[in-house]
Design a protein around this motif. Structure first.
Motif, mmCIF file in Angstrom:
data_model
loop_
_atom_site.group_PDB
_atom_site.id
_atom_site.type_symbol
_atom_site.label_atom_id
_atom_site.label_comp_id
_atom_site.label_asym_id
_atom_site.label_seq_id
_atom_site.Cartn_x
_atom_site.Cartn_y
_atom_site.Cartn_z
ATOM 1 N N ASP A 106 0.830 -1.194 0.000
ATOM 2 C CA ASP A 106 0.000 0.000 0.000
ATOM 3 C C ASP A 106 0.873 1.258 0.000
ATOM 4 O O ASP A 106 1.929 1.302 0.661
ATOM 5 N N GLU A 107 0.433 2.269 -0.738
ATOM 6 C CA GLU A 107 1.038 3.608 -0.736
ATOM 7 C C GLU A 107 2.523 3.576 -1.106
ATOM 8 O O GLU A 107 3.327 4.352 -0.594
ATOM 9 N N HIS A 134 -5.400 3.349 -6.660
ATOM 10 C CA HIS A 134 -5.508 4.164 -5.437
ATOM 11 C C HIS A 134 -4.751 3.510 -4.289
ATOM 12 O O HIS A 134 -4.064 4.187 -3.515
ATOM 13 N N ARG A 135 -4.846 2.192 -4.178
ATOM 14 C CA ARG A 135 -4.174 1.484 -3.081
ATOM 15 C C ARG A 135 -2.672 1.686 -3.112
ATOM 16 O O ARG A 135 -2.040 1.930 -2.076
ATOM 17 N N ALA A 138 0.740 6.663 -2.953
ATOM 18 C CA ALA A 138 0.857 7.364 -1.680
ATOM 19 C C ALA A 138 -0.062 8.580 -1.679
ATOM 20 O O ALA A 138 -0.437 9.093 -2.746
ATOM 21 N N PRO A 139 -0.451 9.084 -0.525
ATOM 22 C CA PRO A 139 -1.222 10.332 -0.486
ATOM 23 C C PRO A 139 -0.498 11.438 -1.258
ATOM 24 O O PRO A 139 0.710 11.613 -1.125
ATOM 25 N N LYS A 210 -4.313 11.390 -5.885
ATOM 26 C CA LYS A 210 -4.843 10.865 -4.623
ATOM 27 C C LYS A 210 -4.721 11.951 -3.566
ATOM 28 O O LYS A 210 -3.688 12.614 -3.442
ATOM 29 N N ASP A 212 -4.222 14.125 -0.208
ATOM 30 C CA ASP A 212 -3.342 14.077 0.951
ATOM 31 C C ASP A 212 -4.127 13.551 2.149
ATOM 32 O O ASP A 212 -5.356 13.553 2.164
ATOM 33 N N ARG A 213 -3.401 13.133 3.157
ATOM 34 C CA ARG A 213 -4.097 12.677 4.371
ATOM 35 C C ARG A 213 -4.830 13.845 5.028
ATOM 36 O O ARG A 213 -4.373 14.961 5.014
#
Length: 213
Positions: A106-107, A134-135, A138-139, A210, A212-213
């Motif tokens: 992931d990311e 998406h998986r 990374a953000p 994607k 950001d967090r």
């Protein structure tokens, strides 16, 4: 588990045409708008961050993006295409794999490119594939997709001087944008251009990001 027929057919077709594909399309032949989207993607991602080309074929776009400063590798269904990619671009990393299930944590990626590769997937699989993209991003990671713009399936029986049997899907950019958004990838640029030279119709390019967090 039985492999789906579209995957078997696509792999077999590209294994068959690999050497002649590289001979007939040896360099980046894309026009200025296409190259502009590749350059924009490279600038957005920036150097020194991991990038993957999913469906890299003979590696010509992978090598072009490496020349723009990206730390990029490639993955493709076809061992035959990757044999040519490794021959022509020994400095780059290429692995056999499928974009429906990328062998990455992931990311893991700052950027992902699918340059005329999702056009061989049955359209009902695209939401699953975009979720996979998406998986692995990374953000803040960026995605660039190139497709043939339209809404039809074409069955190819001849390609690059060989008898083959596989499908090419022309895809509506608006529907792709909706599916990308649903997968958590916000589209921030779409370019649709008319056919040029060897094109048989309009071409579309989508840049997505994607959050950001």
């Amino acid at each position: 588990m039985i492999e789906p027929s579209w995957l078997t057919e696509t792999r077999a077709a590209y294994d068959t045409v690999a050497v002649d594909y590289a001979r007939l399309i040896p360099d980046v032949l894309e026009g200025p708008l296409d190259r502009g989207m590749l350059a924009a993607f490279a600038e957005l991602v920036g150097p020194g961050r991991p990038v993957l080309e999913a469906g890299c074929g003979t590696g010509r776009i992978t090598a072009h993006l490496r020349g723009l400063g990206l730390d990029i590798s490639g993955v493709d269904l076809s061992p035959g295409m990757l044999d040519v990619a490794r021959r022509d671009h020994p400095e780059l990393r290429f692995e056999v794999g499928s974009m429906t299930a990328l062998d990455l944590p992931d990311e893991a990626l700052a950027g992902l490119v699918a340059w005329y590769s999702i056009i061989h997937l049955p359209p009902d699989l695209l939401p699953q594939v975009f979720t996979e993209f998406h998986r692995v991003l990374a953000p803040g990671g960026h995605l660039l997709i190139a497709v043939k713009a339209g809404d039809q399936r074409i069955r190819l029986e001849q390609a690059y001087g060989h008898t083959v049997s596989y499908d090419v899907y022309w895809l509506p950019p608006d529907r792709l944008a909706e599916q990308l958004t649903a997968a958590g990838l916000a589209v921030h640029a779409t370019l649709v251009r008319e056919a040029e030279e060897l094109d048989r119709g309009p071409q579309a390019f989508l840049l997505a990001r994607k959050a950001d967090r």
